[in-house]
Structure formats: structure tokens, C-alpha cells
Design a protein around this motif. Structure first.
Motif, short mmCIF file in Angstrom:
data_model
loop_
_atom_site.label_atom_id
_atom_site.label_comp_id
_atom_site.label_asym_id
_atom_site.label_seq_id
_atom_site.Cartn_x
_atom_site.Cartn_y
_atom_site.Cartn_z
N GLY A 1 6.02 53.90 -11.94
CA GLY A 1 4.82 53.84 -11.23
C GLY A 1 4.07 53.14 -11.94
O GLY A 1 2.55 53.01 -11.28
N GLN A 2 3.91 52.23 -12.90
CA GLN A 2 2.87 51.52 -13.46
C GLN A 2 3.41 50.11 -14.00
O GLN A 2 4.62 49.93 -14.29
CB GLN A 2 2.22 52.39 -14.45
N TYR A 3 2.49 49.18 -13.89
CA TYR A 3 2.77 47.86 -14.21
C TYR A 3 2.55 47.58 -15.81
O TYR A 3 1.43 47.91 -16.22
CB TYR A 3 1.99 46.80 -13.34
N GLY A 4 3.39 46.80 -16.33
CA GLY A 4 3.25 46.35 -17.77
C GLY A 4 3.35 44.71 -17.66
O GLY A 4 3.90 44.20 -16.95
N VAL A 5 2.80 44.37 -18.73
CA VAL A 5 2.53 42.95 -18.70
C VAL A 5 2.53 42.40 -20.17
O VAL A 5 1.67 43.27 -21.01
CB VAL A 5 1.46 42.25 -17.83
N ILE B 1 0.99 45.52 -22.36
CA ILE B 1 0.04 46.57 -21.91
C ILE B 1 0.17 46.96 -20.73
O ILE B 1 0.98 46.63 -19.70
CB ILE B 1 -1.27 45.77 -22.09
N SER B 2 -0.45 48.21 -20.11
CA SER B 2 -0.49 48.67 -19.07
C SER B 2 -1.58 48.36 -18.16
O SER B 2 -2.66 48.49 -18.47
CB SER B 2 -0.28 50.18 -18.95
N TRP C 1 -7.25 47.11 -17.08
CA TRP C 1 -6.66 47.95 -17.80
C TRP C 1 -6.20 48.94 -16.82
O TRP C 1 -7.25 49.69 -16.13
CB TRP C 1 -7.39 48.38 -19.01
N LEU C 2 -5.06 49.71 -16.92
CA LEU C 2 -4.72 50.92 -16.03
C LEU C 2 -5.54 52.08 -16.77
O LEU C 2 -5.89 52.92 -15.70
CB LEU C 2 -3.27 51.19 -16.38
N GLU C 3 -5.52 52.26 -17.91
CA GLU C 3 -6.82 53.32 -18.66
C GLU C 3 -7.78 52.62 -19.51
O GLU C 3 -7.54 51.50 -20.04
CB GLU C 3 -5.82 53.88 -19.52
N HIS C 4 -8.95 53.00 -19.30
CA HIS C 4 -10.16 52.57 -19.92
C HIS C 4 -11.15 53.80 -19.88
O HIS C 4 -11.82 54.17 -18.89
CB HIS C 4 -10.74 51.44 -18.68
N ALA D 1 -2.78 56.05 -23.62
CA ALA D 1 -2.75 57.34 -24.36
C ALA D 1 -1.24 57.80 -24.09
O ALA D 1 -1.00 58.27 -22.71
CB ALA D 1 -3.83 58.36 -24.08
N ILE D 2 -0.52 57.87 -24.93
CA ILE D 2 1.17 58.42 -24.31
C ILE D 2 1.10 59.67 -25.74
O ILE D 2 0.79 59.56 -26.93
CB ILE D 2 2.17 57.43 -24.56
#
Length: 246
Positions: free
Chosen positions: A129-133, A110-111, A232-235, A89-90
Motif C-alpha cells: 500500500g505504499q510507493y517507493g522510488v 525512499i517512501s 515524503w510518505l512520513e515526515h 520508521a520501521i
């Protein structure tokens, strides 16, 4: 209300546009909620051309009930028989004087909560401060993007341009010959409306030229768990018994 038509359009063309998912009062409440949020930390990004809030639900939890009204909840459940959950969510604010534009691309990242070497997880990044792949392609194919428009958006203030059906070609290079700019379609969206999109749909946006804002809340939904130990960073999931979001 049934959203079957939008589901068919999304699957066939890679995008669909809906009006009136939110009333003017609901949009005003959402904007006020964002404006009143404490704007500090890595999740908040401010430049002259862009204001953005990452991990929006975590940082502005008061938005949850406002965003997930009855219409959005019905829309998500109509789009798939599987149980989808929110994975990103952005909030984007493209100011009226912005000269920022984005070239054609696919959303391939995705984060996630950590970095770990796994097969089919590539192109790692670490930003704010967050990983993406880039995950296995079936995760991208099954992602549903919902863009909530807080302002009327047309070709003069950065409405997304898309290449219809480009999501059917898998991952493509933006300079490849697998798509034709002549097929371009501008997704104009009314205030309170929503644009649905597949992340593999090639999309772009122009500079703002009419002096008007383009504020958008970008939500991504998925149904897959990631390969362990990755998460997932957000779930945020839906509680089926009450149709309320957690």
C-alpha cells in the motif's frame, strides 16, 4: 555529550556504532509499547522469519517520546548543522529460529505519498500500500540511518556486515569490482545501542545461528524536500525551541 567522533566515523567509513543510548528500562518500555500495539493492516507484516511494522510512528504513536529521548535528539542535532526530519520508521523482529539472510546491497528506495513521473526519480515500486522510488543521489547521500538495537546483536544473530567507505563510490552493483569482501566489518551492537549508517554503504546480514532474537528499530532522517508535487510518505520534524519531536 558530544557525538563528534561518531559524526566523523559516519562520514569517513559510512557507519558508526554507539552504546548506551537507551537504558534497560527504556528498552523494556519500547518493547512493551510495540507488543501492546494493535497489529493489523498493510503496515504489519508477519511471516515465520520476520515480523515488521512499517510507518512505525503513525501506527504506534506512543513510541514517539520513548524513541526520541534526550540522547537521540542530541545525536541527530550533533550529526548535522542542517535541520533533519524523520522520513522512515520501521520495526524489524528477526525471530530466534529465523534462517533469513540478506545479501550485500545499498538502500536506494525512499517512501513517498504518490507516483508521478519526475526527472531523476526512477525504479518505482508499490508494496503493502505504499510507493517507493529511487530519488536523486544527493538525497541518498544526505540520508542518515539510525538503527536502534533492542537486543544485543553479534555475528551469530544477524548483526549487519558492512564494506567500509563503500558509500563514497555512489551507486554500485553488488557484483561489481568496486569493493572487496575482504574489507568486510561486522557491526556488533549492545542492547540499547545504536548503529549509524549511510544508505549507500554496502551492507548485509547472515542467518541467525545462536537462537537469539534481533529486534531493531530502523529510522531514516533527511533534510531535503522532494520535487513537487512529490512528498515524503512520513515526515516528522523537530521543534527547536523545546527539542521535542512532533
Amino acid at each position: 555529550m558530544s557525538y563528534e567522533k561518531n559524526k566523523i566515523e559516519l562520514e569517513k567509513n559510512g557507519y558508526s556504532v554507539l552504546a548506551d543510548l537507551y537504558s534497560d528500562i527504556e528498552i523494556s518500555q519500547i518493547i512493551a509499547c510495540i507488543e501492546n500495539a494493535e497489529q493489523s493492516g498493510n503496515s504489519f507484516m508477519k511471516t515465520k522469519d520476520l515480523f515488521a511494522i512499517r510507518q512505525l510512528i503513525k501506527n504506534v504513536p506512543e513510541l514517539t517520546d520513548l524513541l526520541f529521548n534526550k540522547k537521540l535528539t542530541e545525536l541527530i542535532s550533533d550529526l548535522s548543522e542542517s535541520e533533519y526530519f524523520l522520513t522512515k520508521a520501521i520495526y524489524f523482529d528477526k525471530p530466534s529460529e529465523s534462517n533469513w539472510f540478506v545479501a550485500y546491497h545499498q538502500d536506494l528506495s525512499i517512501s513517498v505519498d504518490q507516483k508521478t513521473e519526475l526527472e531523476n526519480y526512477t525504479n518505482w515500486t508499490f508494496k503493502k500500500g505504499q510507493y517507493g522510488v529511487q530519488p536523486p543521489i544527493e538525497i541518498l547521500q544526505d540520508t542518515i540511518t539510525v538503527r536502534i538495537h533492542l537486543d544485543k546483536t553479534d555475528k551469530s544473530n544477524g548483526a549487519l556486515k558492512v564494506i567500509p567507505k563503500s558509500h563514497m563510490k555512489g551507486i554500485v552493483r553488488a557484483d561489481s569490482k568496486d569493493w572487496n569482501i575482504e574489507d568486510e566489518y561486522v557491526c556488533e551492537v549492545e542492547k540499547g545501542g545504536v548503529m549509524l549508517m549511510k544508505p549507500l554503504t554496502l551492507h548485509a546480514s547472515n542467518r541467525t545461528t545462536n537462537g537469539k532474537k534481533r529486534r531493531v528499530i530502523h529510522l531514516e532522517f533527511n533534510k531535503h524536500n522532494l520535487t513537487e508535487p512529490l512528498a515524503w510518505l512520513e515526515h516528522y520534524g523537530i521543534k527547536a525551541s523545546t527539542q521535542q519531536w512532533l
